[in-house]
Write an enzyme that holds these catalytic residues in place. Sequence first.
Site, PDB file in Angstrom:
ATOM      1  N   SER A  93      48.121   9.534  69.854  1.00 54.40           N
ATOM      2  CA  SER A  93      47.563   8.696  68.786  1.00 54.40           C
ATOM      3  C   SER A  93      47.285   7.284  69.288  1.00 54.40           C
ATOM      4  CB  SER A  93      48.517   8.656  67.590  1.00 54.40           C
ATOM      5  OG  SER A  93      48.659   9.921  66.995  1.00 54.40           O
ATOM      6  N   THR A 134      41.577   3.047  56.112  1.00 57.70           N
ATOM      7  CA  THR A 134      42.336   3.600  54.993  1.00 57.70           C
ATOM      8  C   THR A 134      43.033   2.499  54.195  1.00 57.70           C
ATOM      9  OG1 THR A 134      42.732   5.664  56.173  1.00 57.70           O
ATOM     10  CG2 THR A 134      44.238   5.147  54.383  1.00 57.70           C
ATOM     11  N   PRO A 136      45.510   1.636  50.420  1.00 60.56           N
ATOM     12  CA  PRO A 136      46.497   2.270  49.553  1.00 60.56           C
ATOM     13  C   PRO A 136      45.882   3.201  48.508  1.00 60.56           C
ATOM     14  CG  PRO A 136      47.076  -0.033  49.896  1.00 60.56           C
ATOM     15  CD  PRO A 136      45.734   0.169  50.535  1.00 60.56           C
ATOM     16  N   ILE A 165      48.303   2.507  59.226  1.00 59.28           N
ATOM     17  CA  ILE A 165      47.527   2.077  60.385  1.00 59.28           C
ATOM     18  C   ILE A 165      48.368   2.217  61.658  1.00 59.28           C
ATOM     19  CG2 ILE A 165      46.143   0.238  61.379  1.00 59.28           C
ATOM     20  CD1 ILE A 165      45.137   1.353  58.647  1.00 59.28           C
ATOM     21  N   CYS A 241      32.961   6.235  64.237  1.00 58.46           N
ATOM     22  CA  CYS A 241      34.206   6.016  64.993  1.00 58.46           C
ATOM     23  C   CYS A 241      35.164   7.180  64.769  1.00 58.46           C
ATOM     24  CB  CYS A 241      34.868   4.712  64.554  1.00 58.46           C
ATOM     25  SG  CYS A 241      33.861   3.227  64.792  1.00 58.46           S
ATOM     26  N   ARG A 271      66.726  34.316  76.776  1.00 58.44           N
ATOM     27  CA  ARG A 271      67.632  34.606  75.669  1.00 58.44           C
ATOM     28  C   ARG A 271      67.853  36.119  75.550  1.00 58.44           C
ATOM     29  NH1 ARG A 271      71.766  33.078  72.304  1.00 58.44           N
ATOM     30  NH2 ARG A 271      71.426  33.771  70.152  1.00 58.44           N
ATOM     31  N   GLU A 366      42.741  11.284  60.264  1.00 55.33           N
ATOM     32  CA  GLU A 366      41.374  11.507  60.771  1.00 55.33           C
ATOM     33  C   GLU A 366      40.659  12.574  59.942  1.00 55.33           C
ATOM     34  OE1 GLU A 366      40.593   9.368  62.800  1.00 55.33           O
ATOM     35  OE2 GLU A 366      42.359   8.839  63.954  1.00 55.33           O
ATOM     36  N   ASP A 370      41.682  19.883  54.277  1.00 57.24           N
ATOM     37  CA  ASP A 370      40.775  20.293  53.213  1.00 57.24           C
ATOM     38  C   ASP A 370      39.468  19.519  53.228  1.00 57.24           C
ATOM     39  OD1 ASP A 370      42.623  22.131  52.399  1.00 57.24           O
ATOM     40  OD2 ASP A 370      43.373  20.960  50.703  1.00 57.24           O
TER      41      ASP A 370
END
Length: 387
Positions: A93, A134, A136, A165, A241, A271, A366, A370
């Site tokens: 990120s 973005t 609130p 952010i 962007c 295992r 990003e 949906d």
Amino acid sequence: MLTTDFFQIEELLTPEQRLITQVVKEFSDIEIKPVIEGYAQRAEFPQQFVKKFGELGVFGPTIPKEYGGGGLDYVSYGLMCQEIERGDSSMRSTVSVQSSLVMWPIYQFGSEEQKQKYLPGLASGDILGCFGLTEPDHGSDPGGLKTYISKTQGGYLLNGSKMWISNAPFADIAIVWARNEDGRVQGVIVERGMEGFSTPTIHGKWSLRASATGELVFDKVLIPKENILPDALGLKAALQCLDHARYGVAWGAIGVALDCYETAVRYSGERFQFNKPISSFQLIQKKLAEMLTEITKAQLLAWRLGILMNEGRATTSQISMAKRNNVEMALMVARDARQILGAMGITDSFPIMRHMMNLESVTTYEGTHDIHLLILGAEITGNPAFK
């Protein structure tokens, strides 16, 4: 036999791309993986990686060398994201934000003076950036953003706030999108230290815990004219962007899936239950076979998208399909890997639970899962469902 390149996709890569993959994978193995569990447990951002990422060359790899970038192609950038995210989604990120959401808009929409002033420092890791779109009250609906700029003596006044952010608490600059007096969305560069600008940290996250996430708050921040991105006018510029960032996410998700799959293959061979390795049981083999199949499909999708990006032909809908599909694939692989490891899968002795929690953010940021379905649905039908 452990293989993660079932269709010999490496043969499609250039020698330079293969070398990049090897070098960045080694960096993740040596630098990120040994320490990242501790940072995630403490919810602490490993700031030392910012400079190391600059030295490695993963900041702005597609930006021309004259501005400090790598001058590389998009497949190379994707492979970098894949190998960084093998280590952790928080670290990828950081790379994605710096490269696609800070350096790319300055290069694409900025003046020559802005490119010279900011890009070399961003490429080297001397400057850390973030991206403010973005808010609130406006996430999937960025067109409704309320942050605004108005003309004043000596420049513009910026008021409003941004939410969720990445990099915000430590960022030196922010690429911020605000509505101007004509009602159009405008990109601006905000610098730390400007009066009225603050970046409070968001605490209490169970996901991307090694990423520094915060708010951007603007209280009558004076933005000089030279900090306006001259060609970043209109919401379309901000969404361009996001296309570049989503492309990196599509590759990065493969890195998570590879790390989880390889962990599950090794563990199932070591295992023992009922006097034999659990890898000999049909249900374990079913999970592993499905995991490798989905990883392979995602690899081919990402590689082809990279070629289209190199040719300037990739569309928003194609990028959306890749981001949504590959992140969903990675979540499925992580969950199946967790089941194979049983109780050990939820401990920090293995990376799987951390990857799973991180992917809950990656599937949302990003563009949510949906929303990407609706982007593709609009492309298919010609009827946008979100308008």
